[in-house]
Write a protein that holds these residues in place. Structure first.
Motif, PDB file in Angstrom:
ATOM      1  N   ASP A   1       0.874  -1.159   0.000  1.00 53.60           N
ATOM      2  CA  ASP A   1       0.000   0.000   0.000  1.00 53.60           C
ATOM      3  C   ASP A   1       0.919   1.218   0.000  1.00 53.60           C
ATOM      4  OD1 ASP A   1      -2.217  -1.661   0.199  1.00 53.60           O
ATOM      5  OD2 ASP A   1      -2.345  -1.487   2.375  1.00 53.60           O
ATOM      6  N   LEU A   2       0.997   1.909  -1.122  1.00 49.90           N
ATOM      7  CA  LEU A   2       1.886   3.065  -1.214  1.00 49.90           C
ATOM      8  C   LEU A   2       1.375   4.186  -0.321  1.00 49.90           C
ATOM      9  CD1 LEU A   2       2.644   3.132  -5.051  1.00 49.90           C
ATOM     10  CD2 LEU A   2       3.897   1.973  -3.215  1.00 49.90           C
ATOM     11  N   THR A   3       2.303   4.989   0.174  1.00 44.97           N
ATOM     12  CA  THR A   3       1.942   6.069   1.086  1.00 44.97           C
ATOM     13  C   THR A   3       2.339   7.432   0.539  1.00 44.97           C
ATOM     14  OG1 THR A   3       2.231   4.589   2.966  1.00 44.97           O
ATOM     15  CG2 THR A   3       2.146   6.927   3.441  1.00 44.97           C
ATOM     16  N   SER A   4       3.619   7.613   0.207  1.00 39.47           N
ATOM     17  CA  SER A   4       4.046   8.939  -0.232  1.00 39.47           C
ATOM     18  C   SER A   4       5.298   8.873  -1.092  1.00 39.47           C
ATOM     19  CB  SER A   4       4.318   9.851   0.982  1.00 39.47           C
ATOM     20  OG  SER A   4       5.416   9.366   1.735  1.00 39.47           O
ATOM     21  N   LEU A   5       5.461   9.917  -1.885  1.00 33.27           N
ATOM     22  CA  LEU A   5       6.684  10.199  -2.632  1.00 33.27           C
ATOM     23  C   LEU A   5       7.203  11.537  -2.128  1.00 33.27           C
ATOM     24  CD1 LEU A   5       8.721  10.043  -5.065  1.00 33.27           C
ATOM     25  CD2 LEU A   5       6.969  11.243  -6.390  1.00 33.27           C
ATOM     26  N   GLU A   6       8.460  11.563  -1.681  1.00 32.65           N
ATOM     27  CA  GLU A   6       9.118  12.805  -1.297  1.00 32.65           C
ATOM     28  C   GLU A   6      10.251  13.059  -2.282  1.00 32.65           C
ATOM     29  OE1 GLU A   6       9.569  13.247   3.252  1.00 32.65           O
ATOM     30  OE2 GLU A   6       9.455  11.078   2.890  1.00 32.65           O
ATOM     31  N   ILE A   7      10.368  14.303  -2.729  1.00 31.55           N
ATOM     32  CA  ILE A   7      11.418  14.632  -3.687  1.00 31.55           C
ATOM     33  C   ILE A   7      11.936  16.039  -3.405  1.00 31.55           C
ATOM     34  CG2 ILE A   7       9.659  15.353  -5.383  1.00 31.55           C
ATOM     35  CD1 ILE A   7      11.658  14.468  -7.582  1.00 31.55           C
TER      36      ILE A   7
END
Length: 223
Positions: A97-103
């Protein structure tokens, strides 16, 4: 370094959520110099793609993952037509279950003023998950909610396209401003392993019914 964007799907807003919860790291990439950069595999069953560039871009000098020859056009379609994009992702044999992408990123004064990030699952485009129409030359970070994507298995691929540069020498780079343990990274993808429901043994309902009958018989005898 400014945290400038947070995208929250409508379903999260309806549920009254303030944003994505912090979860385990699935894979992370350092924004370091190179034609490609290997990720750090964190999640079970995960093997990462490299952080890399499309053929329309050129590696620029410097210590970060820095690229030049960005599209001077006015929209995402022209950027993609000229292969002006960077990409990263991972493969997984475990369901997440994906939660977040930080970049974390910035540009030079003549670099692309616009970026868009799209998500592909097993080769199928899921849509644009993030956009920035005013990329800062002084640097910024983005936190993108991915909680709408559950029980993901297979390939997870991100493509960042850029346009609106005022010179082919203008640059865009991935910066290492995201803390993870004792290290700093440029891209972090987070999520949780999907925990499947454990089916009850076929004999358990019969056992429960049998115990219920025993207790009922004892109550009758006691009466």
């Amino acid at each position: 370094m400014e945290i400038k964007h947070l995208l929250i799907p409508a379903v999260a807003l309806a549920a009254g959520l303030a944003g994505p919860a912090k979860a385990a790291t699935v894979v992370a990439f350092k924004g370091v110099s190179g034609s490609t950069v290997n990720g750090v595999e964190e999640g079970a069953g995960v093997s990462q793609f490299n952080l890399g560039r499309s053929i329309g871009l050129t590696q620029n000098s410097g210590a970060t993952f820095n690229s030049r020859d960005w599209e001077e056009g006015t929209d995402k379609a022209s950027a993609l037509a000229n292969n002006n994009a960077i990409f990263w992702g991972f493969n997984t044999t475990s369901a997440y279950d994906l939660t977040s992408l930080e970049i974390s990123y910035d540009r030079s004064n003549t670099g692309p003023s616009n970026i868009a990030i799209e998500l592909f699952l097993n080769g199928a485009l899921q849509g644009e998950i993030f956009g920035d129409s005013d990329v800062s030359p002084t640097g910024e970070t983005a936190l993108v909610d991915l909680s709408a994507f559950n029980a993901v298995v297979g390939s997870v691929f991100f493509r960042l396209s850029g346009w609106g540069a005022s010179s082919a020498n203008g640059t865009f780079d991935i910066e290492n401003e995201l803390a993870l343990g004792s290290e700093n990274y440029g891209i972090i993808i987070s999520g949780d392993l999907t925990v499947p429901a454990v089916p009850l043994p076929a004999s358990l309902p019969l056992l429960a019914a049998g115990l219920g009958g025993v207790f009922a018989l004892r109550r009758r005898k006691a009466g």
